[in-house]
Write a protein that holds these residues in place. Structure first.
Motif, PDB file in Angstrom:
ATOM      1  N   ASP A  58       4.611   3.733  -1.852  1.00  0.00           N
ATOM      2  CA  ASP A  58       5.994   4.044  -2.209  1.00  0.00           C
ATOM      3  C   ASP A  58       6.971   3.457  -1.190  1.00  0.00           C
ATOM      4  O   ASP A  58       8.161   3.678  -1.262  1.00  0.00           O
ATOM      5  N   LYS A  76       4.643   8.155 -10.918  1.00  0.00           N
ATOM      6  CA  LYS A  76       5.189   9.344 -11.561  1.00  0.00           C
ATOM      7  C   LYS A  76       5.899  10.204 -10.513  1.00  0.00           C
ATOM      8  O   LYS A  76       5.528  10.199  -9.346  1.00  0.00           O
ATOM      9  N   THR A  77       6.896  10.951 -10.953  1.00  0.00           N
ATOM     10  CA  THR A  77       7.593  11.854 -10.039  1.00  0.00           C
ATOM     11  C   THR A  77       6.696  13.004  -9.611  1.00  0.00           C
ATOM     12  O   THR A  77       6.804  13.503  -8.497  1.00  0.00           O
ATOM     13  N   ASN A  78       5.774  13.409 -10.483  1.00  0.00           N
ATOM     14  CA  ASN A  78       4.744  14.394 -10.152  1.00  0.00           C
ATOM     15  C   ASN A  78       3.554  14.133 -11.072  1.00  0.00           C
ATOM     16  O   ASN A  78       3.690  13.490 -12.104  1.00  0.00           O
ATOM     17  N   ALA A  81       3.907  14.652 -14.896  1.00  0.00           N
ATOM     18  CA  ALA A  81       4.968  13.941 -15.615  1.00  0.00           C
ATOM     19  C   ALA A  81       4.378  13.051 -16.703  1.00  0.00           C
ATOM     20  O   ALA A  81       3.275  12.511 -16.567  1.00  0.00           O
ATOM     21  N   CYS A  84       6.438   7.326 -16.302  1.00  0.00           N
ATOM     22  CA  CYS A  84       6.240   6.710 -14.984  1.00  0.00           C
ATOM     23  C   CYS A  84       7.417   5.760 -14.750  1.00  0.00           C
ATOM     24  O   CYS A  84       7.481   4.687 -15.347  1.00  0.00           O
ATOM     25  N   VAL A  86       8.960   5.601 -11.294  1.00  0.00           N
ATOM     26  CA  VAL A  86       9.189   5.473  -9.850  1.00  0.00           C
ATOM     27  C   VAL A  86       8.690   4.106  -9.409  1.00  0.00           C
ATOM     28  O   VAL A  86       7.523   3.763  -9.612  1.00  0.00           O
TER      29      VAL A  86
END
Length: 91
Positions: A58, A76-78, A81, A84, A86
């Motif tokens: 990241d 993914k933010t979490n 989720a 996707c 991010v």
């Protein structure tokens, strides 16, 4: 006379080596935290499902891609989720 000089220089040299070691170990700890592995996913459109692919980071500047066509990978933010979106970067 020589022993008095060496009695003064030796402790200063030991202190200098200790300080240099402390700074170098601190720099290594900071560098080891730079890489943060994230699971990368492929998707062809915003409405398509995220397909699991390679591990990326990241943190970085070059986008994480896969395959000959260099399909861009997203995160993914979490984990739960469904989208996707991010941006991920090469390790």
């Amino acid at each position: 006379m020589k022993t008095e000089i060496s009695k003064m220089i030796l402790p200063m040299a030991v202190i200098a080596v200790a300080v240099a070691g402390a700074f170098s170990s601190n720099a290594m700890n900071k560098n080891s935290k730079v890489f943060a592995p994230k699971q990368g996913y492929t998707h062809t459109s915003p409405s398509s499902a995220c397909n699991i692919s390679n591990t990326c980071s990241d943190i970085g500047t070059d986008f994480c891609t896969v395959g000959v066509e260099e399909v861009r990978l997203w995160g993914k933010t979490n984990p739960e989720a469904t989208t996707c979106n991010v941006p991920l970067y090469k390790q």
